[in-house]
Design a protein around this motif. Structure first.
Motif, PDB file in Angstrom:
ATOM      1  N   SER A  93       1.318  -6.697   8.664  1.00 40.13           N
ATOM      2  CA  SER A  93      -0.045  -7.559   8.206  1.00 40.13           C
ATOM      3  C   SER A  93       0.380  -6.551   6.908  1.00 40.13           C
ATOM      4  CB  SER A  93      -0.996  -6.272   9.112  1.00 40.13           C
ATOM      5  OG  SER A  93      -1.937  -7.527   8.379  1.00 40.13           O
ATOM      6  N   PHE A  94       0.796  -5.229   6.868  1.00 40.33           N
ATOM      7  CA  PHE A  94       0.646  -4.405   5.507  1.00 40.33           C
ATOM      8  C   PHE A  94       1.791  -4.987   4.539  1.00 40.33           C
ATOM      9  CE2 PHE A  94      -1.704  -0.833   7.604  1.00 40.33           C
ATOM     10  CZ  PHE A  94      -3.193  -0.943   6.970  1.00 40.33           C
ATOM     11  N   THR A  95       2.518  -5.754   5.174  1.00 42.69           N
ATOM     12  CA  THR A  95       4.471  -5.908   4.949  1.00 42.69           C
ATOM     13  C   THR A  95       3.925  -7.327   4.495  1.00 42.69           C
ATOM     14  OG1 THR A  95       5.338  -5.135   6.229  1.00 42.69           O
ATOM     15  CG2 THR A  95       6.781  -7.132   5.078  1.00 42.69           C
ATOM     16  N   GLU A  96       3.013  -7.636   4.548  1.00 38.98           N
ATOM     17  CA  GLU A  96       2.723  -9.618   3.996  1.00 38.98           C
ATOM     18  C   GLU A  96       1.749  -9.011   3.745  1.00 38.98           C
ATOM     19  OE1 GLU A  96       0.933 -11.535   7.931  1.00 38.98           O
ATOM     20  OE2 GLU A  96       2.591 -11.515   9.120  1.00 38.98           O
ATOM     21  N   ARG A  97       0.577  -8.141   3.458  1.00 40.54           N
ATOM     22  CA  ARG A  97      -0.537  -8.190   2.538  1.00 40.54           C
ATOM     23  C   ARG A  97      -0.075  -7.131   1.063  1.00 40.54           C
ATOM     24  NH1 ARG A  97      -5.090  -8.195   1.997  1.00 40.54           N
ATOM     25  NH2 ARG A  97      -5.724  -8.285   4.486  1.00 40.54           N
ATOM     26  N   PHE A  98       2.095  -7.525   1.063  1.00 40.38           N
ATOM     27  CA  PHE A  98       1.930  -6.205  -0.668  1.00 40.38           C
ATOM     28  C   PHE A  98       3.518  -7.236  -0.529  1.00 40.38           C
ATOM     29  CE2 PHE A  98      -0.140  -2.524   1.616  1.00 40.38           C
ATOM     30  CZ  PHE A  98      -1.320  -2.488   0.148  1.00 40.38           C
ATOM     31  N   GLU A  99       3.445  -8.035   0.434  1.00 36.66           N
ATOM     32  CA  GLU A  99       4.631  -9.019  -0.298  1.00 36.66           C
ATOM     33  C   GLU A  99       4.527  -9.063  -1.996  1.00 36.66           C
ATOM     34  OE1 GLU A  99       5.297 -13.748   0.815  1.00 36.66           O
ATOM     35  OE2 GLU A  99       6.060 -12.064   2.657  1.00 36.66           O
ATOM     36  N   GLY A 100       3.583  -9.551  -2.322  1.00 40.21           N
ATOM     37  CA  GLY A 100       3.906  -9.830  -3.526  1.00 40.21           C
ATOM     38  C   GLY A 100       3.377  -8.818  -5.262  1.00 40.21           C
ATOM     39  N   TRP A 101       3.434  -7.352  -4.166  1.00 37.89           N
ATOM     40  CA  TRP A 101       3.173  -6.475  -5.315  1.00 37.89           C
ATOM     41  C   TRP A 101       4.885  -6.008  -5.712  1.00 37.89           C
ATOM     42  CZ3 TRP A 101      -1.628  -2.196  -3.910  1.00 37.89           C
ATOM     43  CH2 TRP A 101      -2.400  -3.226  -3.835  1.00 37.89           C
ATOM     44  N   ALA A 102       5.168  -5.436  -6.762  1.00 34.28           N
ATOM     45  CA  ALA A 102       6.028  -4.842  -7.206  1.00 34.28           C
ATOM     46  C   ALA A 102       5.943  -3.380  -6.667  1.00 34.28           C
ATOM     47  CB  ALA A 102       6.112  -4.421  -8.455  1.00 34.28           C
ATOM     48  N   ASP A 103       7.737  -2.264  -5.908  1.00 32.66           N
ATOM     49  CA  ASP A 103       7.611  -1.422  -5.010  1.00 32.66           C
ATOM     50  C   ASP A 103       6.522  -0.131  -6.244  1.00 32.66           C
ATOM     51  OD1 ASP A 103       9.041  -2.755  -3.444  1.00 32.66           O
ATOM     52  OD2 ASP A 103      10.837  -1.521  -4.444  1.00 32.66           O
ATOM     53  N   PRO A 104       6.606  -0.295  -7.749  1.00 28.82           N
ATOM     54  CA  PRO A 104       6.223   1.007  -8.109  1.00 28.82           C
ATOM     55  C   PRO A 104       4.078   0.344  -7.983  1.00 28.82           C
ATOM     56  CG  PRO A 104       7.481   0.016  -9.879  1.00 28.82           C
ATOM     57  CD  PRO A 104       7.333  -1.604  -8.637  1.00 28.82           C
ATOM     58  N   ASP A 105       3.620  -0.340  -7.860  1.00 31.99           N
ATOM     59  CA  ASP A 105       2.195  -0.402  -7.307  1.00 31.99           C
ATOM     60  C   ASP A 105       2.320  -0.305  -6.027  1.00 31.99           C
ATOM     61  OD1 ASP A 105       2.412  -1.725  -9.786  1.00 31.99           O
ATOM     62  OD2 ASP A 105       2.408  -3.712  -9.601  1.00 31.99           O
ATOM     63  N   VAL A 106       3.177  -0.445  -5.304  1.00 32.88           N
ATOM     64  CA  VAL A 106       2.864  -0.286  -3.992  1.00 32.88           C
ATOM     65  C   VAL A 106       2.453   1.506  -3.847  1.00 32.88           C
ATOM     66  CG1 VAL A 106       3.643  -0.143  -0.991  1.00 32.88           C
ATOM     67  CG2 VAL A 106       3.989  -2.365  -2.934  1.00 32.88           C
ATOM     68  N   ALA A 107       3.435   2.390  -4.653  1.00 37.23           N
ATOM     69  CA  ALA A 107       3.936   3.984  -4.350  1.00 37.23           C
ATOM     70  C   ALA A 107       2.847   4.283  -4.371  1.00 37.23           C
ATOM     71  CB  ALA A 107       5.050   4.221  -4.583  1.00 37.23           C
ATOM     72  N   ALA A 108       1.959   3.634  -6.456  1.00 39.26           N
ATOM     73  CA  ALA A 108       1.127   4.525  -6.274  1.00 39.26           C
ATOM     74  C   ALA A 108      -0.852   3.919  -5.440  1.00 39.26           C
ATOM     75  CB  ALA A 108       0.763   3.610  -8.740  1.00 39.26           C
ATOM     76  N   PHE A 109      -0.699   3.386  -5.413  1.00 35.83           N
ATOM     77  CA  PHE A 109      -1.740   2.908  -4.883  1.00 35.83           C
ATOM     78  C   PHE A 109      -1.503   3.586  -3.057  1.00 35.83           C
ATOM     79  CE2 PHE A 109      -3.745   0.211  -1.224  1.00 35.83           C
ATOM     80  CZ  PHE A 109      -4.575  -0.071  -1.488  1.00 35.83           C
ATOM     81  N   ALA A 110       0.056   3.866  -2.356  1.00 35.92           N
ATOM     82  CA  ALA A 110      -0.188   4.823  -1.923  1.00 35.92           C
ATOM     83  C   ALA A 110      -0.718   6.695  -1.616  1.00 35.92           C
ATOM     84  CB  ALA A 110       1.438   5.040  -0.884  1.00 35.92           C
ATOM     85  N   ALA A 111      -0.150   6.599  -2.956  1.00 38.69           N
ATOM     86  CA  ALA A 111      -0.350   8.039  -4.133  1.00 38.69           C
ATOM     87  C   ALA A 111      -1.735   7.634  -4.487  1.00 38.69           C
ATOM     88  CB  ALA A 111       0.469   8.091  -4.734  1.00 38.69           C
ATOM     89  N   TYR A 112      -2.980   7.546  -4.659  1.00 40.09           N
ATOM     90  CA  TYR A 112      -3.941   7.403  -5.176  1.00 40.09           C
ATOM     91  C   TYR A 112      -4.573   7.643  -3.357  1.00 40.09           C
ATOM     92  CZ  TYR A 112      -3.615   5.657  -9.410  1.00 40.09           C
ATOM     93  OH  TYR A 112      -3.178   5.689 -11.110  1.00 40.09           O
TER      94      TYR A 112
END
Length: 140
Positions: free
Chosen positions: A113-132
């Motif tokens: 589910s998370f893989t699908e939800r973040f499919e259109g996100w750039a890797d730095p955006d996913v990393a930033a979201f995780a850090a937040y």
């Protein structure tokens, strides 16, 4: 300050919606389990074993509430008890094989589910979201 107030309002709304979706997803994984009971199973898995009182303290729940939840998980065959080797009067809760499998299936479904939800996100955006999220969660 109005921008900050608007941002805080958005955060509150989105986290509330996230919690609602999480509760709904939990009930889809197993109709007899709630988000709370999944969380309890996850904590028992993380710790290897724990007492019901540990669950009550961790989740800030009344012991009687935890007792009912644990009883339900035992009836479903997801949790078992054994004597605490450090205190024979106490009992440790442990996942059963069925509990382990249920959590493994749930984790795989969440990952998809998370893989699908973040499919259109750039890797730095996913990393930033995780850090937040980590930063937000550690603010307690």
């Amino acid at each position: 300050m109005p921008d900050r107030d608007a941002a805080l309002e958005t955060i509150q709304r989105e986290l509330t919606a996230f919690a609602r979706r999480a509760r709904q997803k939990a009930s889809q994984l197993h109709p007899d389990l709630s988000l709370v009971t999944y969380s309890m199973l996850d904590l028992v898995k993380e710790r290897g074993a724990c007492r019901a009182a540990d669950l009550a303290a961790h989740f800030m729940l009344d012991k009687s509430t935890v007792s009912r939840q644990v009883g339900g998980l035992e009836k479903l065959g997801l949790l078992g008890r054994r004597a605490d080797p450090e205190d024979q009067r106490g009992q440790l809760l442990r996942l059963t094989a069925a509990g382990e499998q249920l959590l493994a299936d749930a984790n795989e479904q969440r990952r998809r589910s998370f893989t699908e939800r973040f499919e259109g996100w750039a890797d730095p955006d996913v990393a930033a979201f995780a850090a937040y999220l980590v930063r937000y969660g550690s603010a307690d």
